[in-house]
Design an enzyme around this catalytic site. Structure first.
Site, short mmCIF file in Angstrom:
data_model
loop_
_atom_site.label_atom_id
_atom_site.label_comp_id
_atom_site.label_asym_id
_atom_site.label_seq_id
_atom_site.Cartn_x
_atom_site.Cartn_y
_atom_site.Cartn_z
N HIS A 211 13.26 24.74 23.96
CA HIS A 211 12.56 23.54 24.88
C HIS A 211 13.39 23.32 26.08
CE1 HIS A 211 10.55 23.49 20.86
NE2 HIS A 211 9.45 23.66 21.65
N ARG B 106 3.63 -7.55 34.66
CA ARG B 106 2.39 -7.63 34.04
C ARG B 106 1.87 -9.08 34.02
NH1 ARG B 106 0.39 -3.66 31.08
NH2 ARG B 106 -1.58 -5.00 31.24
N ARG C 103 -3.91 -2.20 29.46
CA ARG C 103 -4.65 -2.03 30.94
C ARG C 103 -6.10 -1.92 31.01
NH1 ARG C 103 0.85 -0.05 32.18
NH2 ARG C 103 1.82 -0.91 33.98
N GLU D 254 17.07 18.69 20.09
CA GLU D 254 17.87 19.79 20.57
C GLU D 254 19.25 19.47 21.32
OE1 GLU D 254 15.62 22.43 23.23
OE2 GLU D 254 14.13 22.88 21.71
#
Ligand code: URA
Length: 270
Positions: free
Chosen positions: A13, A229, A174, A86
């Protein structure tokens, strides 16, 4: 038994081999592939591009003459699992997420830096590695190195517990999504997390911290606030990121210098 890769074995990957990362023990993990080059060059102006596969763009920097990998993870917990699995097979041992976040406490402003000590496991990926009762805690020595580096550099920061979600919209309560709806069980969750003293929402820490703890690796995280936020659901314009970016690049570079020289002298950072 740990399943290390052979020197020339290419990871499926990330497209990396142990030879390509030159024995790097430290990996810096921004989410965005587009931010890898800037971070690598801020650490070392002679940093080199090494590979780009799927979400994973990799550059190699040198700090204190030690190789340091800078590799993007893409967004969210599942992408982080590929990166950790990995890179661990290639010999990486210490993983520092360098990302962006949305603050939920009034005293954390746009452009501020947050060093997370742990994370609420609202992700799904870490459940494949440990039961939900297992804490997503950062590595203490790595957190202390980041904290000391920030203090020594005069960079203001806060420490705290993040909430790692798999969803940027309803998962972080949200309402400005396409559908505009948040499931009842998540309505009021932002306020609950404020009361619990959590500092910020993001999407990778819980997976990173849990996997690293379970696999005998070290992990920490430093994020710049790009959404406040308590004022708005929106992600702030570019300036907030640039302000935070300069700050966390400085902190991470100094922390790595400290960790690398301490590990050479056989001392503990604390
Ligand atoms: N990243 C997140 O996950 N949430 C935000 O609000 C900002 C960045």
């Amino acid at each position: 038994m740990k399943n290390y890769a052979g020197p020339a074995e290419i990871m499926y990957h990330t497209g990396l081999s142990a030879g390509m990362i030159r024995g790097a023990k430290y990996a810096l993990l921004p989410g965005d592939p587009g931010r890898v080059e800037g971070l690598a060059k801020a650490l070392d102006r002679n940093a080199l591009f090494i590979a780009s596969h799927r979400d994973y763009t990799s550059w190699l920097a040198r700090i204190e003459n030690a190789p340091v990998l800078v590799m993007s993870t893409g967004m969210g917990g599942p992408c982080v699992t590929f990166a950790v699995e990995e890179l661990a097979r290639l010999g990486a041992e210490t993983f520092i997420r360098v990302g962006t976040t949305g603050s939920i406490q009034e005293d954390l402003h746009l452009g501020d830096v947050v060093i997370n000590t742990a994370s609420v496991r609202m992700d799904g990926a870490s459940r494949a590695y440990a039961p939900i009762e297992f804490p997503a805690a950062a590595d203490m020595d790595t957190v202390l190195a980041l904290r000391e580096a920030a203090e020594e550099s005069g960079i203001p920061f806060k420490t705290g517990i993040s909430i790692s979600t798999d969803s940027f919209w309803p998962g972080q309560e949200r309402y400005d999504s396409f559908g505009g709806y948040v499931l009842k069980r998540l309505q009021g969750s932002l306020e609950d997390f404020q009361h619990l003293g959590c500092t910020n929402y993001e999407m990778e820490n819980a997976t990173l911290f849990t996997l690293c703890a379970v696999l005998g690796l070290k992990a920490a995280s430093i994020c710049g606030v790009v959404a406040k936020r308590t004022d708005s659901e929106s992600v702030a314009p570019h300036e907030a990121y640039e302000k935070a970016e300069k700050r966390f690049q400085k902190v991470v570079k100094r922390a790595l210098e400290k960790m690398i020289s301490h590990s050479r002298s056989g001392e503990n950072i604390s």
